[in-house]
Design an enzyme around this catalytic site. Structure first.
Site, PDB file in Angstrom:
ATOM      1  N   ASN A  49       2.848  -0.012  -8.666  1.00 60.23           N
ATOM      2  CA  ASN A  49       2.173  -0.161  -7.368  1.00 60.23           C
ATOM      3  C   ASN A  49       0.979   0.795  -7.270  1.00 60.23           C
ATOM      4  O   ASN A  49       0.862   1.591  -6.340  1.00 60.23           O
ATOM      5  CB  ASN A  49       3.163   0.071  -6.222  1.00 60.23           C
ATOM      6  CG  ASN A  49       2.719  -0.635  -4.959  1.00 60.23           C
ATOM      7  OD1 ASN A  49       1.655  -1.260  -4.918  1.00 60.23           O
ATOM      8  ND2 ASN A  49       3.520  -0.536  -3.921  1.00 60.23           N
ATOM      9  N   HIS A 109       6.372   1.213   4.162  1.00 60.37           N
ATOM     10  CA  HIS A 109       7.306   0.298   3.514  1.00 60.37           C
ATOM     11  C   HIS A 109       8.231  -0.378   4.521  1.00 60.37           C
ATOM     12  O   HIS A 109       8.588  -1.537   4.347  1.00 60.37           O
ATOM     13  CB  HIS A 109       8.157   1.040   2.479  1.00 60.37           C
ATOM     14  CG  HIS A 109       7.482   1.203   1.165  1.00 60.37           C
ATOM     15  ND1 HIS A 109       6.732   2.307   0.855  1.00 60.37           N
ATOM     16  CD2 HIS A 109       7.434   0.393   0.078  1.00 60.37           C
ATOM     17  CE1 HIS A 109       6.246   2.165  -0.374  1.00 60.37           C
ATOM     18  NE2 HIS A 109       6.665   1.012  -0.861  1.00 60.37           N
TER      19      HIS A 109
END
Length: 475
Positions: A330, A361
């Site tokens: 990521n 998140h």
């Protein structure tokens, strides 16, 4: 780990894949028939935006309203707020709206069991909104000498028009699965300056070349589509054979011995990765197919199309340290966290970056188990490395042995750490860690408590500004 890869249910997964495949064909069409030489930037912006809005509505139905509301609110801030505060207002509105949606998803819709899961595009758009707001603040609200070299390069000196703003946030190449990118790079791509700008950055003409070539992304796209196909096959076989639910089975929790659990956990976590590999590699290929993502040339003079790559699969699978693993997973989100938080906050940068990452998140408890465990393991790994690594550098054989052992330890440690991330809830996480005797938590704590912390070279957190460079020159 990260969950901005797309929808979570069967129907929405089909929509996601259909959209991304259509986006791939649209990207080729966009590059060939709406090339900058034939078409004005406004037309390219308009088509990219219209396709993007259509894809979002097709994938997420009325839930897409959330995305449009956030974009319009933040454009209002972009137009009306002062340049000295534009980044703060944009940041708090975008993160606040995203957090409210995350909370509603977990507590109202019971752990994301929705016909569609709209949080992925909302997370991507939040990154872009905040990235652009900070870059506008750098360009219009701060003195050039107070910026780092990177901040100066990426600073936006003119507020975007409404069309540019919509196109940057909602373009069809990245609205569904990302990744986040820089506004100046995106505008250069739309206006046809993207590849030439990158070639000039790597001093192409100083290497003895007189003219600037037109690098083709076709080879890079084919390689990435091949990797996407392999990831899809692994997802349909490995992931379906070893689902995460295996980790709460009675056999795993009560009957299997510790070594079997250790190996099984590794296999199940390996099986959970192909969907991320698939989504991120396909998203990268879509951008490349449109002609976006050129990053210059490598040391051998080959053209590179990895400006927007979100992961390096080879480095992930061969990582010999927790740090190396995270640096290649990521990538664009890690870059975003660094640029909007880590390099800018005056106090506790590591803690605040962790808090921002966790909030972005979502609010699933499993995410927080992963981040807290990850922090503990990272500190323990750094301590072990500083105490023992130098003993293994005296010969090639010792170094190979060290690399093999650290690879195995890293892969097992990552499996243990990220398991709560894919399990989401508290009960299965506690059940798993109990069955593993909390072994990594205990070992990490013992290392931190009993091994000396060796001093290591100080890595400067705050980027060098032009002021600090000038001051060094005077000294």
């Amino acid at each position: 780990m990260d969950d901005d890869v797309g929808p979570s249910t069967g129907v929405s997964q089909v929509n996601f894949v259909a959209c991304q495949l259509f986006a791939l064909f649209a990207a080729f069409w966009f590059r060939i028939y709406l090339s900058p030489g034939k078409t004005s930037p406004d037309v390219r912006h308009a088509f990219a935006t219209i396709f993007g809005i259509y894809f979002v509505i097709f994938c997420f139905g009325w839930y897409s309203v959330h995305l449009f509301v956030l974009v319009l609110m933040c454009y209002g801030i972009m137009v009306t707020a002062s340049v000295s505060s534009i980044h703060r207002y944009s940041f708090f509105v975008a993160m606040g709206y995203l957090t409210i949606c995350h909370i509603s998803r977990i507590y109202i819709f019971h752990y994301g069991i929705l016909t569609t899961d709209f949080s992925g595009p909302l997370m991507i758009v939040t990154q872009k909104i905040t990235t652009l707001a900070f870059q506008v603040h750098d360009g219009l609200g701060r003195r050039a000498e107070d910026l780092s070299a990177e901040q100066h390069r990426l600073a936006v000196k003119v507020k975007p028009s409404f069309l540019q703003y919509l196109s940057y946030l909602l373009n069809f190449m990245s609205v569904i699965a990302g990744p986040c990118n820089n506004f100046k790079d995106y505008i250069a791509f739309i206006e046809g300056r993207h590849t030439h700008m990158k070639l000039l950055e790597v001093n192409w003409k100083q290497r003895g070349f007189q003219s600037l070539p037109e690098p083709s992304p076709t080879g890079a796209v084919i390689r990435k589509l091949y990797m996407t196909l392999v990831s899809l096959l692994l997802f349909l076989t490995l992931t379906k054979t070893f689902p995460v639910t295996c980790l709460v089975d009675d056999w795993f929790v009560h009957k299997a011995n510790f070594l079997t659990r250790l190996c099984y956990l590794y296999i199940v976590m390996q099986a959970s990765k192909p969907k991320y590999y698939f989504a991120w590699t396909l998203a990268d290929a879509v951008n490349n197919a449109a002609g976006f993502g050129f990053s210059g040339v490598d040391k051998n003079g080959n053209f590179c199309w990895d400006l927007l790559s979100n992961l390096n699969i080879w480095k992930i699978e061969t990582a010999t340290s927790f740090k190396m693993y995270l640096e290649n997973w990521n990538i664009q989100t890690a870059t975003w966290l660094k640029r909007v938080c880590y390099e800018r906050v005056p106090w506790y940068p590591t803690v605040l970056t962790f808090v921002l990452s966790a909030l972005w998140h979502g609010v699933y408890p499993g995410y927080y188990f992963t981040f807290l465990t990850g922090t503990l393991v990272t500190v323990a790994a750094r301590t072990m490395r500083s105490n023992y690594r130098h003993y293994f550098l005296s010969s090639k054989a010792l170094k190979v042995a060290y690399d093999v052992v650290t690879w195995a330890v890293t892969q097992l440690a990552v499996s243990y750490t990220v398991a709560p991330f894919v399990m989401l809830a508290v009960e299965p996480t506690i059940s798993l860690y109990k069955s593993m005797y909390f072994y990594l938590h205990i070992i990490s704590l013992l290392i931190i408590l009993f091994l000396p912390v060796k001093p290591h070279a100080h890595i400067q957190r705050q980027p060098q500004t032009l002021n600090s460079i000038n001051k060094k020159k005077k000294d």
